[in-house]
Every structure is written in structure tokens, then in C-alpha cells.
Enzyme design. Structure first.
Site: not given
Lengths: 597, 619
Positions: A63, A76, A126, A177, A434, A437
Site C-alpha cells: 500500500r 520512510k 497522535r 491470575c 477536555c 482544549c
């Protein structure tokens, strides 16, 4: 010849000029990244920087089309840049082979971009990019894919929800366990083989795990047995690489350890008892067999116990030899010997515990936590990301702040459900609770060697008049640095306090005062050679609002429940399964095994 | 012991469609008409995962616009045949794929060589193709059962029309796993199993915690039925109460909680789902059922409902005609038993291991018995089986060193085609005795999620009236207006022999003409006859309709002005990002069609890249 003629014609002169002059950053040059870089280059984005720490693997080639077989194991980022430049030399592409969390990628660097694209393969990075973008007020296009599904979302700091506005599911955990003594499903045996047995046999020597186990006194006898078991294993490990090692391990874990567990009557009152393997007979039978792995077509069926024994013995011997020769090994699903060991060890354990066996292919899926990925979805998502970017450049996200809930022109997408190739979700304003934010951000240049916490705090309180001088706390992550009752650190320098050398956000929170709440503030520490404290850029205005009545806890706002969002895994994601203590009290002290990231 | 290179390279996608899906993909031969940016993107997404072969049919030469929007071509290719250039570059992406090209225009090519298309599993058309050529391709693909994908792009908007006559899906991979426990209609072996348990009252509490919930539900339900014989049987909420009171006495037992949650299963009969009924009622099964041994050698080529007749190369080749033989067997099974075969898998539940394993065995044995029953039925049925007659020798692989003649009419592929003995795919009747039990078992497992999906042919779409759209056209055309304008472009082309917006100087004239063409398309949608608009180039026809055209009472005035202007403004240009997006969507649907897995989007997908909107229209 104007190679950008189609873009110019379709975007119009004005928008195209913006595209040419925009500085964009793309994080990740994997499945989505390759497609994205192609789109950006073709559209004529004038300045592109890309960061990726990975090297090219053969499983990428189905891909990640900018890479070919001859590029395997190269960077990469660099290869993607070269491939893209072959097709458009008129633009600037700068590639960085590194981790996006490295010191050089600081807040100032993030702020130098007009637009950031997340094409990342793990939750942690991310979230980091999201935090830096929110702190720097840089629009972010975040995307991910899993199988035929994928999404692209615009994150316009302060206007839309950010990546962290909704908690992401944490990796699945299992009680110790269950893994060590009483498995009841194939996954328990796979986790045992991969996260416990593999590191015990071929990883680094670890003692802390046992210490933590001892602290858990809920089942003293069981714990004691587990400790003895681990000690015996370490004893055994000293003979790694010597003849007969694999057979000794086999006898120990599938006969002796099981017999020891059977001696604990209490465990088996409500459970079916495990049956130790007939080790001599199996080893003898296995020795008669040829290598069962030679027949790859059998990867999709369940192998016999004799074949599995053979695989166990030969992979254990191979890994032990490697351990003796080159030191501790770590599990990698693409390492044939490691995968063979885990599949065989797990299946033998399933057999002992009367659990259905799995094929090699299935176990690899479960052990590697492999997310299916295909070129098509990456193409869809990367196309959307660029179209979303154009909306951001045109300011068509901001236009709608007043009426965001009802008429967003730009949106988040989920693709490809039956008969619903592209579904559109609305963009919502940031969630008020948040942790990313809700904060204001300010960037401060300091000389950490000479600036004290007191100096810094004084400068902050001076700059933000709404902060109550006597009533603030300062934290670094979860660590308390200062509060009105704890001023011991005020005279110490930031370096002395071990405030990290990069990406350090100090959290300055005001206690409620005069029945009003003050917006929490994050202070990004930018190292500088100059003495003193310098606040960089504009000082943000902190909001204040009336504190809610303190009579009782308000119920959680219904707005948060709008979040029925599907959280997509992302290309190449393989978060590990973690074993934790079964912890009714939320005590997660005893991480046994290891996590790869 | 390294896995073979394909397993390794395709590891991530195999987890989506498995080895047999990959095998179907590797057997497929995809035809791309026009190597445009969108077409190349789509083909790239099929070449990377390893489609068997592709053929690009395109007469264009690489232009500056191609260099600007197609990642695969560079300035050095200017003036070369586009088919040759993109084939070579796509071929580079994957050594496992064979690339072919034909340097010819689709309009004359399809007229001259309709049989050439027999080899294709799927035909994809992109770029600006006159509707007459689209309809000609439809006439070739439709009778052969070859899926036809038509993509129309204009600036930021694009549509994808999937034309399939009968596409079957065996593995639809539903989002929620199929649960098939037959609690409302237990089979005798299951009832016998339940009877092996002691009465609940005689159980110790430890034993009570080990009873799997299907056993709890079956027993409680039966007891409840015995005591409430007068109450209607189906959908009785009280049964929940029965479980609830029993569960209350077994407090804190997880298996009893499960029983409470799953109680609805006890009185929800297992029906034959709609999608499966559609399959069993499909007309092709009548042909299968009526074909008896006496007709063994009678060709049934005229039969109007043959799906995907070319066995080894057609999309979904993993199943037909095997698929239809299996469906015929299933139809007979359902007719006799009134139910589908038992799936045979049991979800995770609270129970001790021994009991759980026994319960699993009950279901597994029943599934095996059902599969054997189905197998016997399938073997007794005669089905039309296709003999593969496609000459494989005629496929021509691109040789890098071979020089391509400058004349488009003599591309290397053509000579071979015309020379090859072109036997038409003949249908023969054979007994389906060669279908093995493993295939039947796998099919039976998926019996509840079978689909057969059909769309109208392209000709039908253009020719007939669309009353279902009439209301939408006058109320809120929404994305239908994009569809209308893209069809209007074809009318414009039929009249002007060029595409709107090709020359900036003509933009006002083009806008007026396109607007008028759009009115004619709307009228055709209401009254039918849209095919005539694009076939017969009525000179000046646009002006003849004029304002009077929209005054016709049946034709609503539809405001498509924005899209008309956008279309003229965009002209023939393609945007790389839209091409990338659509390339992904197209390839995704193509893979679903080729692998016969997952349920593909049906009919017309409309994408608006300006507003990030999309919709699926049913023609």
C-alpha cells in the site's frame, strides 16, 4: 509549461496562491502518509515538511506505493521525499527521520506551520501532535484507517473538538491470575506466551515483577507458588543455548508447573482441572516429525499436538541460541522464531486447559494485534484530508463557529459501510472538560539552569492578572511543584527540579476564588540562553466564569454523551495488550510482562 | 521457514479478505478505459494489493494537464501514448501484476471487438467518454454479467455508477456477529441436551453458576409455556419475568444475568432473512430447477438471468456457478425444513469448560448434519456450469522492450485478438457433483448473510422515466442536481461534439447550452427517453426546446445553475485530491465486487468535494 495548471484552474488564483505559500507539516509517511504526500505534491503545496521515525518494511509494500523492494529498511521520510520529488521538482520537501517527540520539534517549530496533518500509527504520538497543535493554535487534520473504514477530521483549536476531547479506549487488560494460573480463553494463553513466557525465557532478567506480586496478599499461597515458579525458570534460563534446554523448558512448564497448580485445591473447585502433558511421549513423537512449519499452507489450520510440540521445541532452541549469542530478545510478530514460539506455547497451554486451539494465522493476528489495512482506504482518507485542508485554508471552518452544531460545512467522515461509502458527522465545539482544549497556553523562554520556580511563578502571576496570587498550584504532569501549602520548591531552579529538557508543560491552576473559576493555564517551557523569564508571543486572555453552586456534584453534562464516535485504529497501530493486577481498588502496581511501545 | 513473499507482502489485507479473497483478486483481470488521474489512482489501488492483470484502453497522448494532475506521468512523457505510459508506471508498483494496454479509443474499439471484453472481470470507465460509448459498453458487459463501473468527474464533483446484473455476496462480514442459537425453535438434539441437566431446584449453587444461558432459557421457556398454554406464544414479555424471578433467586450469578439479557432469544423465532429470501427467489434458480438431465447438452445462452457467466475470469468467480448450485440446494433445504442450516458456532458465555464444550459439540454436530443434508441436495441438482473458453493465449503482456507502432490502430494486443479463435462462452448443463463437502459447509455457515444485488442496466437508466426522482427534483434536488448536470454534459457533447468549458472564450455560450441540456435531462427523467438525447445528435435541439421546454407541466423547473457554472468553469480539468479520493472509493468497491466479500455500494454514488457531502442514488 505550468504543471500546476489544473490545480490553478480549479482552485482559482487566490486559493492556489495560498496553497503555494502555505507551510505544511505531515507527521507520518506510512500508508496514509504516502498517499497524502502524493496529493499535496500534485496539488502544488509549496512547502512540505515530513517526519517519520520508521524504516520501510516488506509488509508496507502492498500500500505504501512510494516505496519499493529496494528501499526496505531505509528511512520512510527520506525515501518518500525522494519519490515525490521525482514527480514534482517545483516544490520544497524537507524530510526528518526522527521521532515527532524529539526536542528539535518544539512548540516554536510547530507554530511555524500553517497546517499540520496527522498520518500516524499510534495513539501516543497522535495525542502529542494534537497537544502541540492546540497549544500552538495550528489547525490539524487528523486521520486514521482500519480495514475498509477510515476517517479524516478537522481540528481547529478553540473551534472544534480536539483529538483528546473524547477518551480513547485503553488497551485491554487481564488479571494476572487468569494469565498465570487459570486461563479460560485462547487470548489468555497467547498473552501468557507472549507477555510472560517469552520475556521470562528470552528477555532481560526482571525481578520487580515478583516483588509486586508479593505485595498482593489476596492469595498468598498462589503468589508464593508463582514466585517459586519464576525462580525455577530463571534457574533454568542459565542453561539457555545448551543441549536439552528446550526439552527441560517443555517439561517444566507443561508438567511441573501444572502439577504444582493442581496441588492448590482451592483453584479447581469451580473450574475444570488442567491436565499436564504426557511430555515423554510427545517429545518422542515430535522427534519423529519433520519441520511442520515447512508447510505454510498449514498456517491456516490447527496443527496437531505432536506437530505443535515439535514447533515449540525447535523455536525454543532457536531463540535460546540467539539469547545465548546476542543477549535479551524482545517479541516481534514479524520475527519467525518468536511467532512460532508464541503460537506453539499458547496452543500447548490451550490444550492443557481444554481450550480450543487456534491456527498460526489466527494467533499471529491476536498476538500482533494486527489491524487490517488496504491501499484503497488510505487513498480515500488521504484525498479527504487534502480537501479538508482546502476548507481550512479558505476559512470555511471558522465561518461557522456561530452555528457549528447545526450547519457545519466541513465534517468528519467515516467511510465504507454497506451502501454508505461516505458518512458525515458534524463537527462539535470543544468539550468543556477536555484536558487539552479547556486550557490556555503560553510559551515562556527561560534559562532553566538559573531560573527558579519562584521567578517563573512571579512572572506568570504578573502577566495574568486574573490569577489569584496566593491561590495557585503548579504541576508538571502529575507531579505537584507548588501550592500555597507547599512552597519548598520556590527557590530551586527548573533544572534542579528536573523539569524535562523539552516539551515541558507546567500546569498552572487557580483555586476557585470569590465564587469564580479561572481558566487553567499551561506554560510551555522554551529553553533559552538568556537569564530571566520572557513571555513569548501574545499573552492569552484567561476566561473567568462563575463557579457552580458547591452544594452537590452536578450531573455530567448530557453533551458529552453525543460522543458515539467510532474510534478508528490507525495504520500500523499495534498497541500491546497489557497484563495488570486484578485491581478492584484501581491499583495497577504489578505490570507483568512488557509493552512494546 | 519464512512465509512466502506474498503472504508477507499482503499480510495486512489478507486479514480483511483472507486467502480465498486474495486468490479471487489475483485471478481478476480489470479493464480501465482512459488513463486519467482518477483512473490511474483506482488502478494503483488494485495493482498494489495484487490484482491479477489489467488492461488500459486509451487513445490519448500525454498532455500537460496529465503531468499536472496525474502522479504517474512526468514531463518526459509528453506526447507519448498515455495507455503505454501509465501501464508501464503502474506495472512498476507490483511485479506480481501483468499490465497490458491498447492504444485505441473506446468508441471504435468496443464497436469492433465486443468479444475482447469476455476476458475481463470488471470494466472501469473514467474520463470524458461520450454517453453513446458508455451505452455501447453496457450492451457488451450486461449480457456477460461483467460489472461495469462508470466514473464521471467534473472539478470538485464526481459520480460512480456501479452496473451489475446479479452480484452475489457469500461472506458479507456483518458488523455484529451472527448469533444462531435456535432457542425459539430448538432442534431435537438441543432439547435432548437440555434434558441431561438436573432440575434447577436440585442443583447446588456451584452447579447453578455453571449452567450456560441457552440451557436456562430453553428450560424456563418450556416451563412457562406449560403453565401458560392459552397465552399467545410470540413476543411475550412475561417470559422475561419468568427468567427474572428465577434469576433473582440465583443472585450474583453471571450466567443468570446473561440469561436475563438474552431472554428475547427464547421467543424470537429464527426466520429466513429478507436478503436470503431474495436470493432463493431469484429467477436464475428457476432455470437451475427446471434444467433436467435430458437437457444436458442444450445451450442456455439465451437465458436472461445468467450471472457472471465466464467462470474463471469474472468478478465473484469464487462462487458462480457453484454459488447458484449451492443456492438451489439451499432452496430445497429451506423448502423441506422451513429453516436455514444451523451455523454451528456458539458465542462466549459463562459456563464451566466441560459443559461449554458439550454445548459447542451439540451445535457443531447439528451444523455438520445440516451441511451433509445440503450437500446431498446440491449433488442431486443440475446447474448450468460454464466451460471456460476464453483463450488465455490472446492476452498480451507488456514487454518493455517492444516498440509500439505509432499508429493507434495497430497496437500489439489487437493482432492476437483477431487471430485467436474466439469461441463464445457456451453454457452447458452439468450435474454439480464436483462440489465438495468443505465448500458446502463453508457456504452453510454463511447462509444467513447471503446477498444477491442487482442494478438496472445503464441503458435502462437512460431510457426509462424515473418517477421516484420526480418529487425530489421539484422539492429538493440535493445531490441529484449534480447527477443531472453530469448527464447534461453528455447531451452537450452529443450536440456539440466537444465538452463544455473546453475553451474559456466560449464560457457564456457553454453555460447557456449546458443549462438547456440540463432541462432536457430533467424532462427525460420525468418522461423517459434520455437515451435518445445522447445517441441522436440533434443539431440545434437545445435551442428548439428553449423556455417552452420547462413549461411542460410534468417537468419541474430545477435550479441547477450553480452546478452548471461550476461545470463550465472546471472544464476538462481534474483535481489531484478528488482523483485520489475517488480512486480509493472506486478500488474499494471493485475489490468488494471481485472478492464477493462485503456488501458493495449499489447504484450511483455522488461526491461533492466542495461541501464534503455524498449520497447514494438509486437509479
Amino acid at each position: 509549461m505550468d504543471r500546476h495548471a489544473p490545480s490553478r484552474a480549479l482552485l482559482g488564483t487566490q486559493l492556489f496562491a495560498q496553497v503555494e505559500n502555505t507551510r505544511v507539516l505531515m507527521v507520518g509517511a506510512g500508508g496514509i502518509g504516502c498517499e497524502l504526500l502524493k496529493n499535496l505534491a500534485m496539488l502544488g503545496f509549496g512547502h512540505i515538511e515530513l517526519v517519520d521515525l520508521d524504516t520501510i518494511d516488506v509488509t508496507n509494500l502492498n500500500r505504501q506505493f512510494l516505496f519499493q523492494r529496494q528501499h526496505v529498511s531505509q528511512s520512510k521520510a527520506h525515501v518518500a521525499r525522494e519519490s515525490a520529488l521525482r514527480f514534482n521538482r517545483n516544490i520544497t520537501i524537507i524530510s526528518h527521520h526522527g521521532n515527532i517527540k524529539d526536542p528539535q520539534f518544539d512548540l516554536a517549530w510547530f507554530k511555524s506551520f500553517n497546517l499540520v496533518f496527522n498520518a500516524l500509527d499510534n495513539l501516543d504520538a497522535r495525542r502529542h501532535v494534537n497537544l502541540m497543535c492546540v497549544a500552538g493554535k495550528v489547525p490539524l487534520i487528523d486521520a486514521g484507517t482500519a480495514g475498509y473504514s477510515g476517517q479524516s477530521t478537522i481540528i481547529q483549536p478553540g473551534v472544534t473538538e480536539c483529538y483528546d476531547c473524547h477518551p480513547k479506549p485503553t488497551p485491554k487488560t487481564f488479571p494476572v491470575c487468569t494469565i498465570r494460573s487459570t486461563p479460560s480463553a485462547p487470548i489468555h494463553c497467547i498473552v501468557w506466551a507472549k507477555n510472560f513466557m517469552f520475556p521470562q525465557l528470552f528477555g532481560e532478567d526482571e525481578d520487580e515483577g515478583d516483588a509486586n506480586l508479593v505485595n498482593d496478599t489476596t492469595n498468598a499461597k498462589q503468589v508464593q507458588e508463582l514466585v517459586r515458579e519464576a525462580q525455577a525458570l530463571r534457574e533454568l534460563k542459565r542453561s539457555a543455548g545448551l543441549p536439552g534446554f528446550a526439552e527441560r523448558v517443555f517439561v517444566k512448564i507443561y508438567r511441573h508447573d501444572i502439577e504444582r497448580l493442581l496441588s492448590m485445591e482451592g483453584l479447581w473447585q469451580m473450574r475444570q482441572k488442567p491436565v499436564p502433558l504426557d511430555v515423554e511421549a510427545l517429545v518422542a513423537a515430535a522427534n519423529e516429525l519433520r519441520d511442520p512449519l515447512a508447510d505454510e499452507t498449514a498456517h491456516c489450520r490447527v496443527r496437531t499436538i505432536e506437530e505443535t510440540t515439535k514447533v515449540f521445541l525447535q523455536s525454543t532452541a532457536a531463540l535460546a541460541k540467539r539469547y545465548a549469542a546476542s543477549g535479551p530478545q524482545s517479541f516481534d510478530k514479524d520475527d519467525d522464531a518468536a511467532m512460532a514460539f508464541v503460537s506453539a506455547a499458547a496452543n500447548l497451554r490451550c490444550h492443557v486447559y481444554h481450550i480450543a486451539l487456534k491456527s498460526f494465522f489466527e494467533i499471529k493476528s491476536m498476538a500482533g494485534n494486527i489491524v487490517p489495512i488496504v491501499a484503497t482506504t488510505n487513498g480515500v482518507v488521504a484525498g479527504l484530508m487534502v480537501l479538508h485542508a482546502l476548507q481550512v485554508l479558505e476559512g470555511r471552518v471558522l465561518e461557522t463557529t456561530t452555528d457549528l452544531l447545526t450547519a457545519p460545512p466541513a465534517a468528519q467522515h467515516l467511510v465504507s459501510r454497506p451502501n454508505q461509502v461516505l458518512a458525515r458527522d458534524k463537527l462539535f465545539p470543544p468539550v468543556s472538560s477536555c484536558a487539552v482544549c479547556a486550557r490556555a497556553y503560553v510559551q515562556v523562554a527561560v534559562d532553566t539552569a538559573s531560573t527558579t520556580l519562584g521567578d517563573l511563578l512571579e512572572a506568570i502571576v504578573d502577566a495574568f492578572s486574573v490569577l489569584p496570587v496566593d491561590n495557585v498550584t503548579v504541576l508538571e504532569g502529575a507531579r505537584m511543584l507548588y501550592d500555597p501549602d507547599f512552597d519548598d520548591n520556590l527557590g530551586r531552579t527548573l533544572a534542579d527540579l528536573n523539569v524535562p529538557s523539552h516539551h515541558a508543560f507546567l500546569l498552572v491552576d487557580a483555586y476557585d476564588q470569590d465564587d469564580q473559576l479561572v481558566q487553567p493555564l499551561s506554560v510551555y517551557i522554551q529553553k533559552s540562553g538568556k537569564k530571566g523569564v520572557e513571555i513569548l508571543g501574545n499573552v492569552p486572555q484567561l476566561w473567568t466564569k462563575p463557579a457552580p453552586p458547591k452544594v452537590q456534584d452536578a450531573p455530567i453534562a448530557g453533551g458529552d454523551e453525543l460522543d458515539d464516535e467510532v474510534v478508528m485504529a490507525v495504520d500500523d497501530d499495534d498497541e500491546d495488550i497489557i497484563m495488570t493486577e486484578s485491581s478492584a481498588a484501581g491499583n495497577e502496581t504489578g505490570h507483568v510482562g512488557r509493552t512494546r511501545r | 521457514m519464512a512465509p512466502d513473499h506474498k503472504t508477507q507482502k499482503y499480510d495486512r489485507q489478507l486479514r480483511l479478505w483472507h486467502a480465498h479473497g486474495q486468490a479471487a483478486l489475483e485471478k481478476a483481470h480489470v479493464c480501465l478505459v482512459n488513463g486519467t488521474a482518477t483512473g490511474t489512482e483506482a488502478l494503483k489501488n488494485l495493482v498494489l494489493p495484487g490484482v491479477g492483470a489489467f488492461t488500459v484502453i486509451d487513445a490519448a497522448k500525454v498532455s500537460p494537464d496529465d503531468v499536472g494532475n496525474n502522479f504517474f506521468v512526468t514531463r518526459a512523457h509528453l506526447g507519448q501514448p498515455r495507455a503505454k505510459v501509465v501501464t508501464a508506471l503502474l506495472q512498476e508498483l507490483n511485479d506480481d501484476v501483468l499490465g497490458h494496454y491498447i492504444d485505441d479509443d473506446i468508441t471504435p474499439f468496443v464497436a469492433a471487438h465486443p468479444r475482447y471484453f469476455d476476458r475481463f472481470s470488471l470494466v472501469l470507465v473514467t474520463g470524458h467518454v461520450p454517453a453513446a460509448a458508455l451505452l455501447a459498453l453496457d450492451r457488451v458487459c450486461w449480457p456477460r454479467g461483467i460489472p461495469l463501473l462508470v466514473v464521471k468527474t467534473c472539478g470538485f464533483v464526481s459520480t460512480l455508477r456501479v452496473v451489475t446484473r446479479a452480484h452475489h455476496v457469500v461472506e458479507s462480514h456483518p458488523d455484529t456477529p451472527v448469533r444462531d442459537l435456535r432457542l425459539a425453535d430448538p432442534f431435537p438434539e438441543l432439547v435432548a441436551f437440555v434434558d441431561t441437566f438436573k432440575p434447577f431446584d436440585d442443583m447446588t449453587s456451584a452447579e447453578l453458576t455453571h449452567v450456560p444461558y441457552p440451557v436456562i432459557l430453553l428450560r424456563l421457556w418450556r416451563e412457562w409455556r406449560a403453565n401458560h398454554q392459552d397465552t399467545p406464544a410470540r413476543g411475550v414479555p412475561q417470559s422475561d419475568t419468568a427468567v427474572a424471578s428465577a434469576a433473582a433467586s440465583a443472585a450474583d450469578m453471571e450466567n443468570w444475568d446473561e440469561a436475563l439479557k438474552q431472554a428475547f432469544l427464547a421467543y424470537t423465532p429464527t426466520s429466513v432473512p429478507r436478503n436470503v429470501q431474495d436470493v432463493l427467489e431469484h429467477a436464475i434458480l428457476d432455470v437451475v430447477a427446471n434444467a433436467d438431465a435430458a437437457d444436458e447438452h442444450a445451450p442456455v445462452t439465451n437465458n436472461s438471468v445468467v450471472a457472471n457467466p465466464v467462470a474463471n475470469v469474472t468478478a465473484g468467480c469464487a462462487w458462480p456457478p457453484t454459488f447458484w448450485a449451492l443456492c438451489a440446494g439451499l432452496k430445497s433445504f429451506v423448502a423441506e425444513h422451513g429453516r436455514l442450516p444451523v451455523r454451528g458456532s456458539v458465542p462466549d458465555m459463562k459456563a464451566d469448560t466441560a459443559t461449554y464444550v458439550s454445548l459447542q459439540r451439540v451445535y457443531r454436530d447439528k451444523a455438520a448434519a445440516d451441511a451433509a443434508d445440503l450437500h446431498a441436495r446440491v449433488r442431486a441438482i443440475a446447474v448450468p456450469v460454464v466451460t471456460t473458453s476464453t483463450p488465455t493465449t490472446s492476452s498480451v503482456s507488456l514487454s518493455r522492450s517492444s516498440s509500439v507502432g505509432p499508429s493507434p490502430a495497430t497496437s500489439p494486443g489487437m493482432a492476437a485478438v483477431d487471430a485467436a479463435p474466439t469461441t463464445a462462452p457456451a453454457l452447458q448443463i452439468e450435474a454439480a457433483t464436483n462440489i465438495d463437502l468443505a465448500t458446502v459447509t463453508e457456504f452453510a455457515r454463511h447462509a444467513a448473510t447471503l446477498h444477491v444485488l442487482s442494478t438496472p442496466s445503464l441503458h435502462d437508466e437512460y431510457a426509462r422515466a424515473h418517477p421516484e426522482w420526480t418529487r425530489a427534483l421539484s422539492d429538493d434536488p440535493g445531490m441529484l442536481s449534480i447527477y443531472v448536470v453530469l448527464r447534461a454534459r453528455e447531451v452537450f457533447y452529443a450536440r456539440q461534439r466537444r465538452w463544455p468549458g473546453a475553451h474559456a472564450a466560449d464560457s457564456d455560450v457553454d453555460t447557456a447550452r449546458l443549462r438547456s441540456a440540463a432541462r432536457d435531462v430533467v424532462k427525460a427523467l420525468v418522461m423517459g427517453g434520455g437515451n435518445a438525447l445522447v445517441i441522436e445528435a440533434a443539431e440545434g435541439g437545445a435551442d428548439a426546446h428553449g423556455e417552452a421546454g420547462i413549461a411542460t407541466p410534468v417537468a419541474p423547473a430545477v435550479d441547477v445553475d450553480d452546478w452548471v457554472q461550476e461545470c463550465v468553469r472546471a472544464g476538462p480539468a481534474e483535481l489531484a485530491a478528488v482523483a485520489g479520493y475517488m480512486g480509493g472509493v472506486i478500488a474499494q468497491e471493485a475489490i468488494k465486487l471481485i472478492t464477493a466479500q462485503y456488501v458493495p455500494m449499489m447504484n450511483t454514488y455522488v461526491y461533492d468535494g466542495i461541501h464534503s457531502k455524498s449520497e447514494v442514488l438509486k437509479a
